[in-house]
Design a protein around this motif. Structure first.
Motif, mmCIF file in Angstrom:
data_model
loop_
_atom_site.group_PDB
_atom_site.id
_atom_site.type_symbol
_atom_site.label_atom_id
_atom_site.label_comp_id
_atom_site.label_asym_id
_atom_site.label_seq_id
_atom_site.Cartn_x
_atom_site.Cartn_y
_atom_site.Cartn_z
ATOM 1 N N GLU A 1 17.078 72.021 8.584
ATOM 2 C CA GLU A 1 17.020 72.926 7.605
ATOM 3 C C GLU A 1 17.226 74.317 8.015
ATOM 4 O O GLU A 1 17.802 75.142 7.020
ATOM 5 C CB GLU A 1 15.572 72.649 6.658
ATOM 6 N N VAL A 2 16.685 74.837 9.054
ATOM 7 C CA VAL A 2 16.598 76.002 9.482
ATOM 8 C C VAL A 2 17.784 76.489 10.011
ATOM 9 O O VAL A 2 18.352 77.773 9.769
ATOM 10 C CB VAL A 2 15.696 76.447 10.604
ATOM 11 N N LEU A 3 18.391 75.528 10.653
ATOM 12 C CA LEU A 3 19.731 76.134 11.448
ATOM 13 C C LEU A 3 21.083 74.953 11.374
ATOM 14 O O LEU A 3 21.303 74.514 12.054
ATOM 15 C CB LEU A 3 19.400 76.162 12.797
ATOM 16 N N PRO A 4 21.224 74.979 10.025
ATOM 17 C CA PRO A 4 22.490 73.986 9.698
ATOM 18 C C PRO A 4 23.745 73.974 10.256
ATOM 19 O O PRO A 4 24.427 73.032 10.519
ATOM 20 C CB PRO A 4 22.478 73.935 8.301
ATOM 21 N N GLU A 5 23.791 75.294 10.736
ATOM 22 C CA GLU A 5 25.062 75.893 11.414
ATOM 23 C C GLU A 5 25.292 75.154 12.823
ATOM 24 O O GLU A 5 26.306 74.973 13.116
ATOM 25 C CB GLU A 5 25.117 77.297 11.662
ATOM 26 N N ALA B 1 23.268 79.995 24.964
ATOM 27 C CA ALA B 1 21.956 79.708 24.825
ATOM 28 C C ALA B 1 22.171 78.258 24.200
ATOM 29 O O ALA B 1 23.175 78.293 23.228
ATOM 30 C CB ALA B 1 21.177 80.419 23.773
ATOM 31 N N ASN B 2 21.576 77.036 24.388
ATOM 32 C CA ASN B 2 21.572 75.729 23.880
ATOM 33 C C ASN B 2 20.241 75.220 23.435
ATOM 34 O O ASN B 2 19.346 75.736 23.978
ATOM 35 C CB ASN B 2 22.163 74.731 24.933
ATOM 36 N N LEU B 3 20.538 74.492 22.389
ATOM 37 C CA LEU B 3 19.314 73.768 21.865
ATOM 38 C C LEU B 3 19.193 72.582 22.554
ATOM 39 O O LEU B 3 20.084 71.578 22.660
ATOM 40 C CB LEU B 3 19.331 73.687 20.445
ATOM 41 N N VAL C 1 21.331 66.202 15.363
ATOM 42 C CA VAL C 1 22.395 66.074 16.301
ATOM 43 C C VAL C 1 22.667 67.631 16.482
ATOM 44 O O VAL C 1 22.822 68.266 15.705
ATOM 45 C CB VAL C 1 23.717 65.395 15.647
ATOM 46 N N VAL C 2 22.630 67.991 18.049
ATOM 47 C CA VAL C 2 22.913 69.467 18.269
ATOM 48 C C VAL C 2 24.546 69.551 18.567
ATOM 49 O O VAL C 2 25.059 68.721 19.322
ATOM 50 C CB VAL C 2 22.192 69.549 19.787
ATOM 51 N N GLY C 3 25.004 70.362 17.838
ATOM 52 C CA GLY C 3 26.473 70.763 17.777
ATOM 53 C C GLY C 3 26.663 71.635 19.240
ATOM 54 O O GLY C 3 26.169 71.196 20.180
ATOM 55 N N ALA C 4 27.579 72.533 18.829
ATOM 56 C CA ALA C 4 27.878 73.375 19.998
ATOM 57 C C ALA C 4 26.804 74.398 20.429
ATOM 58 O O ALA C 4 25.618 74.290 19.978
ATOM 59 C CB ALA C 4 29.253 74.288 19.359
ATOM 60 N N ALA C 5 27.086 75.175 21.339
ATOM 61 C CA ALA C 5 26.101 76.466 21.871
ATOM 62 C C ALA C 5 25.848 77.009 20.449
ATOM 63 O O ALA C 5 26.480 77.292 19.740
ATOM 64 C CB ALA C 5 26.808 77.055 23.019
ATOM 65 N N VAL C 6 24.668 77.866 20.617
ATOM 66 C CA VAL C 6 24.102 78.567 19.663
ATOM 67 C C VAL C 6 24.821 79.932 19.918
ATOM 68 O O VAL C 6 24.901 80.586 20.907
ATOM 69 C CB VAL C 6 22.539 78.895 19.751
ATOM 70 N N LEU D 1 22.566 72.342 13.825
ATOM 71 C CA LEU D 1 21.941 71.156 13.684
ATOM 72 C C LEU D 1 22.118 70.108 12.536
ATOM 73 O O LEU D 1 22.292 70.862 11.494
ATOM 74 C CB LEU D 1 20.429 71.185 13.789
ATOM 75 N N SER D 2 22.625 68.889 12.797
ATOM 76 C CA SER D 2 22.699 68.041 11.563
ATOM 77 C C SER D 2 21.754 66.955 11.931
ATOM 78 O O SER D 2 21.134 67.064 13.022
ATOM 79 C CB SER D 2 24.100 67.636 11.364
ATOM 80 N N LEU D 3 21.537 65.744 10.754
ATOM 81 C CA LEU D 3 20.704 64.729 11.170
ATOM 82 C C LEU D 3 21.632 63.616 11.294
ATOM 83 O O LEU D 3 22.654 63.376 10.451
ATOM 84 C CB LEU D 3 19.733 64.760 9.838
ATOM 85 N N ASP D 4 21.120 62.522 12.073
ATOM 86 C CA ASP D 4 21.869 61.297 12.260
ATOM 87 C C ASP D 4 21.476 60.650 11.301
ATOM 88 O O ASP D 4 20.691 60.710 10.298
ATOM 89 C CB ASP D 4 21.963 60.764 13.415
ATOM 90 N N GLU D 5 22.108 59.292 11.210
ATOM 91 C CA GLU D 5 21.832 58.328 10.053
ATOM 92 C C GLU D 5 20.212 57.877 10.136
ATOM 93 O O GLU D 5 19.742 57.155 9.379
ATOM 94 C CB GLU D 5 22.722 56.987 10.407
ATOM 95 N N TRP D 6 19.588 58.240 11.449
ATOM 96 C CA TRP D 6 18.198 57.840 11.242
ATOM 97 C C TRP D 6 16.996 59.054 11.252
ATOM 98 O O TRP D 6 15.869 58.775 11.130
ATOM 99 C CB TRP D 6 17.787 57.001 12.716
ATOM 100 N N GLY D 7 17.927 60.138 11.013
ATOM 101 C CA GLY D 7 17.041 61.489 10.723
ATOM 102 C C GLY D 7 16.693 62.295 12.003
ATOM 103 O O GLY D 7 15.979 63.286 11.783
ATOM 104 N N PHE D 8 17.483 61.861 13.055
ATOM 105 C CA PHE D 8 17.178 62.408 14.248
ATOM 106 C C PHE D 8 18.320 63.575 14.449
ATOM 107 O O PHE D 8 19.356 63.432 14.042
ATOM 108 C CB PHE D 8 17.179 61.885 15.589
#
Lengths: 458, 66
Positions: free
Chosen positions: B20-24, B3-5, B35-40, B26-33
């Motif tokens: 905030e819900v899934l920091p494992e 599963a991928n976001l 960043v999707v990390g690995a697969a869920v 998702l993170s936010l880039d310098e503009w606040g968008f």
């Protein structure tokens, strides 16, 4: 050779800092070629086309699939996706739509314009044959609003076909004069009456495209290749090219003054010193780059594939041939076939930062990473290209490190290929001239004779 | 099954709730968008669904591939 006016609005062209700029294709020369561009002197009329090529082919889907698979026709809009896969995918669904995308958003690309103006019925026959086979009664044609000569040529060609009794319904749509307006999803938005900008594609167009229907969308050259193949048959198609890659490909070649000096009539059309002319040529796969570019051009970086393309390193193309596979092995790609040699005395870093600034301005401004990242990337790259010492950006990062960071932040994070294409261009620059960023940081440039010392007048 | 976001970039308005819900993942880039990390990973599928559901612009989708 035919000279055609493609009338692109020059204001769209990127700035040209530090030397001659991009080709301004308000005039494009089209050179006779072996297949698609054969017999240009016959003119673009339907009568001449029917006399040379014969009636519009009407094979069934299975035989089109067989023919396009046999010679491996690939999409010529840039991605190189197999045509037969797209066709098979849409053929499995009901109510198909056929789209001819002539909206060349890239100012340095003129091949689809050249086809539309010189041999429109090669393009239209390809689309009409496939539309008949798929049972599609309507074919959509996308033209760029800022290429009025193309619009005129297509309108005339369609009127000829109607007069000849063709029953297909052709609908023409005018795309905005913007780099991303010709992107597949942006085209579907235009057809649906919405803003002509890219949106997220959750499924391939051949599965769910125009109003959710299976949509077979290809650019002008792809349809012309299909039309030519269906009219002549795979055996004739194979007369050109290699066993591995049969057929020909169209290239939009930038020609600067240096190369055109010996040909007459280049004076006058180029009012400004940053003007280049474009030449559309048709070459068989397997053609040596040495036959297409001068030794001087081959010794400098060459931009293949246009502004979303890749820089070939100095000398890298000397022994290479025009080949998708061959170029892929060198980490290069032909994209939509734009070939821009670097004029003498032009710095590739400066040229690339100019292109990236232009691309940043061409963002549809909808996707955050592209909207924010491309201007930042252009700024950082301008610093890398500068011979002045700009000092660290913030903290202790160098401009070069900032460029790398931004490439990571932009890549893969947009609805269309605009960010990824820009990333590809910049990455290829540092691969093609690996020492140049360091050299610039120390105040020297290997390419621009006028830029050799730190603090020189630029 | 993985599963991928996937972010619908034109729709994303950087509200940041997803991260905030899934920091494992998702993170936010310098503009606040985001960043999707690995697969869920399977154990986080529920939270990933919640991260997608919480977006006020429906700009996040969980794509499951067989």
């Amino acid at each position: 050779m035919t000279t055609v006016a493609t009338s692109v609005d020059r204001t769209r062209l990127p700035p040209a800092p530090g030397g001659p700029g991009v080709p301004a294709p308000d005039e494009t020369r089209v050179v006779d070629g072996p297949a698609l561009l054969a017999h240009l002197h016959d003119g673009p009329s339907l009568a001449a086309h029917r006399l040379r090529v014969g009636p519009c082919p009407s094979p069934g889907v299975e035989s089109i699939l067989a023919a396009t698979t046999a010679v491996d026709v690939r999409g010529r809009g840039g991605a190189g996706f197999p045509f037969s896969v797209k066709l098979a995918t849409s053929a499995r669904r009901r109510r198909r739509v056929v789209v001819v995308n002539l909206a060349e958003g890239e100012p340095a690309s003129a091949k689809d314009s050249a086809l539309a103006i010189c041999v429109p019925h090669r393009v239209l026959d390809g689309a009409a044959s496939v539309a008949h086979a798929l049972g599609a009664r309507e074919v959509h044609i996308i033209v760029a609003e800022d290429r009025p000569v193309v619009i005129g040529a297509v309108s005339h060609a369609l009127a000829e076909r109607r007069a000849a009794g063709e029953r297909l319904r052709w609908t023409m749509h005018r795309a905005r004069p913007a780099f991303v307006a010709g992107q597949a999803r942006a085209v579907l938005e235009l057809m649906a009456g919405r803003e002509n900008l890219p949106v997220t594609a959750w499924m391939p167009e051949a599965v769910s495209g125009h109003r959710g229907r299976a949509t077979l969308l290809c650019n002008g050259e792809t349809w012309a290749q299909v039309g030519t193949l269906l009219a002549a048959g795979p055996q004739a198609y194979r007369r050109h090219g290699t066993a591995d890659e049969p057929g020909t490909t169209l290239l939009s070649m930038g020609r600067d003054r240096e190369d055109t000096e010996d040909t007459e009539d280049t004076e006058g059309s180029n009012g400004t010193e940053d003007a280049q002319t474009l030449e559309v040529v048709e070459v068989p796969y397997g053609t040596s780059w040495s036959a297409l570019l001068t030794p001087g051009q081959l010794a400098r970086p060459v931009l293949l594939g246009g502004y979303h393309g890749t820089w070939a390193a100095p000398g890298e193309l000397t022994d290479a041939v025009v080949s998708r596979h061959g170029l892929a092995a060198l980490d290069l790609a032909l994209g939509a076939g734009v070939v821009l040699p670097l004029p003498t005395g032009t710095c590739p870093l400066t040229r690339t930062s100019g292109i990236v600034s232009y691309l940043a301005g061409q963002s549809a401004r909808r996707c955050g990473p592209c909207l924010n990242g491309l201007p930042a990337l252009a700024d950082a790259l301008t610093r890398v290209a500068s011979l002045e010492d700009p000092g660290p950006l913030d903290g202790s990062r160098s401009a070069r490190e900032r460029v790398e960071e931004l490439l990571g932040l932009v890549e893969g994070r947009g609805a269309c290929a605009h960010p990824d294409g820009t990333v590809r261009l910049v990455r290829s620059l540092f691969r093609a001239v690996p020492d140049e960023a360091t050299r610039h940081a120390s105040g020297a440039c290997a390419f621009d004779a006028g830029l050799h010392r730190r603090g020189s007048a630029r | 099954m993985t599963a991928n976001l996937r972010v619908d970039w034109p729709a994303c308005q950087r509200r940041g709730l997803c991260a905030e819900v899934l920091p494992e993942v998702l993170s936010l880039d310098e503009w606040g968008f985001p960043v999707v990390g690995a697969a869920v990973p399977p154990e986080l599928i529920g939270l990933a669904q919640e991260a997608a559901a919480v977006c006020p612009h429906s700009a996040l989708r969980l794509i499951r591939e067989a």
